[in-house]
Design an enzyme around this catalytic site. Sequence first.
Site, PDB file in Angstrom:
ATOM      1  N   GLN A 132      55.169  15.588 -73.590  1.00  0.00           N
ATOM      2  CA  GLN A 132      55.309  16.319 -72.248  1.00  0.00           C
ATOM      3  C   GLN A 132      56.551  15.955 -71.834  1.00  0.00           C
ATOM      4  OE1 GLN A 132      53.260  14.201 -69.507  1.00  0.00           O
ATOM      5  NE2 GLN A 132      53.401  15.340 -67.842  1.00  0.00           N
ATOM      6  N   SER A 158      59.800  14.969 -66.856  1.00  0.00           N
ATOM      7  CA  SER A 158      60.684  14.336 -66.127  1.00  0.00           C
ATOM      8  C   SER A 158      62.273  14.003 -66.608  1.00  0.00           C
ATOM      9  CB  SER A 158      60.231  12.607 -66.109  1.00  0.00           C
ATOM     10  OG  SER A 158      58.728  12.559 -65.777  1.00  0.00           O
ATOM     11  N   GLU A 203      46.472  15.170 -66.627  1.00  0.00           N
ATOM     12  CA  GLU A 203      47.082  13.785 -66.835  1.00  0.00           C
ATOM     13  C   GLU A 203      46.478  12.880 -66.155  1.00  0.00           C
ATOM     14  OE1 GLU A 203      51.337  13.570 -65.749  1.00  0.00           O
ATOM     15  OE2 GLU A 203      51.734  11.774 -67.358  1.00  0.00           O
ATOM     16  N   GLU A 232      52.411   6.164 -54.506  1.00  0.00           N
ATOM     17  CA  GLU A 232      53.032   6.971 -53.183  1.00  0.00           C
ATOM     18  C   GLU A 232      52.642   8.259 -53.184  1.00  0.00           C
ATOM     19  OE1 GLU A 232      54.914   4.566 -54.893  1.00  0.00           O
ATOM     20  OE2 GLU A 232      54.571   2.997 -53.853  1.00  0.00           O
TER      21      GLU A 232
HETATM   22  C1  LIG Z   1      54.904   4.518 -68.841  1.00  0.00           C
HETATM   23  C2  LIG Z   1      55.497   5.660 -68.460  1.00  0.00           C
HETATM   24  C3  LIG Z   1      55.146   6.904 -69.413  1.00  0.00           C
HETATM   25  C4  LIG Z   1      55.835   8.219 -68.794  1.00  0.00           C
HETATM   26  N1  LIG Z   1      55.720   9.086 -69.701  1.00  0.00           N
HETATM   27  C5  LIG Z   1      56.065  10.564 -69.390  1.00  0.00           C
HETATM   28  C6  LIG Z   1      55.912  11.566 -70.278  1.00  0.00           C
HETATM   29  O1  LIG Z   1      55.374  11.462 -71.363  1.00  0.00           O
HETATM   30  N2  LIG Z   1      56.611  12.716 -69.858  1.00  0.00           N
HETATM   31  C7  LIG Z   1      57.240  12.789 -68.691  1.00  0.00           C
HETATM   32  O2  LIG Z   1      57.812  13.811 -68.199  1.00  0.00           O
HETATM   33  N3  LIG Z   1      57.357  11.629 -67.821  1.00  0.00           N
HETATM   34  C8  LIG Z   1      56.843  10.548 -68.249  1.00  0.00           C
HETATM   35  N4  LIG Z   1      56.910   9.634 -67.362  1.00  0.00           N
HETATM   36  C9  LIG Z   1      57.664   9.616 -65.991  1.00  0.00           C
HETATM   37  C10 LIG Z   1      56.915   9.658 -64.600  1.00  0.00           C
HETATM   38  O3  LIG Z   1      56.274  10.987 -64.601  1.00  0.00           O
HETATM   39  C11 LIG Z   1      57.936   9.329 -63.444  1.00  0.00           C
HETATM   40  O4  LIG Z   1      58.450   7.869 -63.941  1.00  0.00           O
HETATM   41  C12 LIG Z   1      57.265   9.237 -62.292  1.00  0.00           C
HETATM   42  O5  LIG Z   1      56.614  10.571 -61.902  1.00  0.00           O
HETATM   43  C13 LIG Z   1      58.251   8.728 -61.036  1.00  0.00           C
HETATM   44  O6  LIG Z   1      59.382   9.248 -61.133  1.00  0.00           O
HETATM   45  P1  LIG Z   1      60.766   8.514 -61.214  1.00  0.00           P
HETATM   46  O7  LIG Z   1      60.672   7.441 -62.181  1.00  0.00           O
HETATM   47  O8  LIG Z   1      61.712   9.314 -61.120  1.00  0.00           O
HETATM   48  O9  LIG Z   1      60.977   7.993 -59.789  1.00  0.00           O
HETATM   49  P2  LIG Z   1      61.114   8.622 -58.421  1.00  0.00           P
HETATM   50  O10 LIG Z   1      60.693   9.876 -58.257  1.00  0.00           O
HETATM   51  O11 LIG Z   1      62.601   8.428 -58.275  1.00  0.00           O
HETATM   52  O12 LIG Z   1      60.699   7.689 -57.367  1.00  0.00           O
HETATM   53  C14 LIG Z   1      61.101   6.339 -56.940  1.00  0.00           C
HETATM   54  C15 LIG Z   1      60.234   5.752 -55.817  1.00  0.00           C
HETATM   55  O13 LIG Z   1      60.286   6.558 -54.905  1.00  0.00           O
HETATM   56  C16 LIG Z   1      58.920   6.832 -54.314  1.00  0.00           C
HETATM   57  N5  LIG Z   1      58.901   8.192 -53.831  1.00  0.00           N
HETATM   58  C17 LIG Z   1      59.215   9.495 -54.420  1.00  0.00           C
HETATM   59  N6  LIG Z   1      59.157  10.619 -53.737  1.00  0.00           N
HETATM   60  C18 LIG Z   1      58.144  10.018 -52.646  1.00  0.00           C
HETATM   61  C19 LIG Z   1      57.430  10.817 -51.674  1.00  0.00           C
HETATM   62  N7  LIG Z   1      57.719  11.960 -51.419  1.00  0.00           N
HETATM   63  N8  LIG Z   1      56.884  10.053 -50.837  1.00  0.00           N
HETATM   64  C20 LIG Z   1      56.790   8.663 -50.926  1.00  0.00           C
HETATM   65  N9  LIG Z   1      57.491   7.986 -51.775  1.00  0.00           N
HETATM   66  C21 LIG Z   1      58.047   8.525 -52.806  1.00  0.00           C
HETATM   67  C22 LIG Z   1      58.174   6.664 -55.380  1.00  0.00           C
HETATM   68  O14 LIG Z   1      56.821   6.453 -55.409  1.00  0.00           O
HETATM   69  C23 LIG Z   1      58.741   5.561 -56.357  1.00  0.00           C
HETATM   70  O15 LIG Z   1      58.325   4.339 -55.663  1.00  0.00           O
HETATM   71  C24 LIG Z   1      56.661   8.225 -67.604  1.00  0.00           C
HETATM   72  C25 LIG Z   1      56.462   7.044 -66.854  1.00  0.00           C
HETATM   73  C26 LIG Z   1      56.178   5.978 -67.134  1.00  0.00           C
HETATM   74  C27 LIG Z   1      56.543   4.664 -66.286  1.00  0.00           C
END
Ligand SMILES: Cc1cc2nc3c(=O)[nH]c(=O)nc-3n(C[C@H](O)[C@H](O)[C@H](O)COP(=O)(O)OP(=O)(O)OC[C@H]3O[C@@H](n4cnc5c(N)ncnc54)[C@H](O)[C@@H]3O)c2cc1C
Length: 401
Positions: free
Chosen positions: A119, A122, A237, A370
Amino acid sequence: MTITDSPLTADEQRVDDLVTELLEKYPPKTTDPVTFLGAQFDAGLAWVHFPVGHGGLGLGPKLQKLINERVFAEGAPSPVARNPIGHGMTGPTVAVWGSEAQKTRYLRPLFTGEEIWCQLFSEPGSGSDFAGLSSRGVKDGDEWICNGQKVWTTLAHLSRWGLLVVRTDPEAVKHAGLTAFVVDMHAPTVETKPLRQMTGEAEFNEVFFTDTRIPDSEMLGKPGDGWRVSLTTLMNERVSIGGGVGPRGSGAIGMAVKLWSDRASDQRDPATKDELMKLYVRAEATRLTNMRAAANAQRGTPGPEGSVGKLAFAENNKDIYSFCVDLLGAQGMLHDSYAFVRPERTMDIATPSKAFLRARANSIEGGTTEVMKNILGERVLGLPGDVRVDKGIAWKDVPRN
Ligand SMILES: Cc1cc2nc3c(=O)[nH]c(=O)nc-3n(C[C@H](O)[C@H](O)[C@H](O)COP(=O)(O)OP(=O)(O)OC[C@H]3O[C@@H](n4cnc5c(N)ncnc54)[C@H](O)[C@@H]3O)c2cc1C
């Protein structure tokens, strides 16, 4: 053998007969996994709510539980374990949004695990705010030229196909300018690099697209449908990650109870037992909530209840595995191995130390805790919406770093 003790409905009887036939013709213990799963797909028992001819029978999704109970009791292979992202997320998305040709081409080998999927949502600058993503798709004749970087792409290193979402209209507001495609992960313009986690493994990857050409025929839906396509994936998912209904006392809480029971009797103090019981109650409440959500699901596409299960699963797991390493005392500080491994499975939680480290990701992957709370607040409780500074603004005009 029947699938329940109460009288069967006509649909249950039909499915039960098909399962009996499948198990007789292809005994799981003596049939190779791909042959068994292929026969299960052909019998319409892969995803029973999918259309006839595409792994289903067009029946209610509840019947899948009955099928799974019977085939797994006979030792059938797990299509989820073989292809977790494919089975839980991209398969249901192709079923809803794919053309007949795409469904015919992709669903069977996805279910058998012959073709692994990933997928590609991100990006370094867009995770929670995934609709703000920057990877571009530009139309060129009957193809699209895609450029950009994806990140955290689970199992991309094993994948044959990926579900890719790119921005095809920067003039539109962020949600409206996205388009989804099936992309060939073996194309020479697609580069996959490992990202190592604190368990030592690299389940996920960075993926780079450089002038990757994707034909029109590999679009899912129409140009601009990418957000709606993605919602199908994301809702599935959350259920796939947090909606499982195992037997009472299984999973993370099962590990905690076993560690507790294995302790010498003079170490089973009431205060720790109290903590264990509180965790047990939380785990059981989540299990029952997931059972209720599954029983209420009339259609195949899950709603916000998937976010409830995912939220509870993540927070329970983190607390339960913390409790486990605490129980182990000094031994809990030792990790089995930090060897760099490219795993074929996700969420391998074989030992307490690995489970403790891996569970940290549960409240991030599939949408953070969150963000799940925001969904619950807005869509279930009807609370005022999150602050949205980019509402109504063309994506290209939204200030970003
Ligand atoms: C083990 C693992 C597997 C994954 N596999 C996939 C995959 O196969 N394909 C894929 O596309 N992605 C994948 N991901 C990515 C995952 O979907 C993202 O890490 C997740 O959506 C969070 O995005 P970010 O890491 O950019 O954090 P950010 O969005 O930058 O968030 C940082 C912090 O801010 C908080 N935050 C952000 N927005 C808000 C809001 N509006 N209100 C309150 N708090 C907020 C978050 O909760 C977090 O604590 C994976 C992640 C992990 C850890």
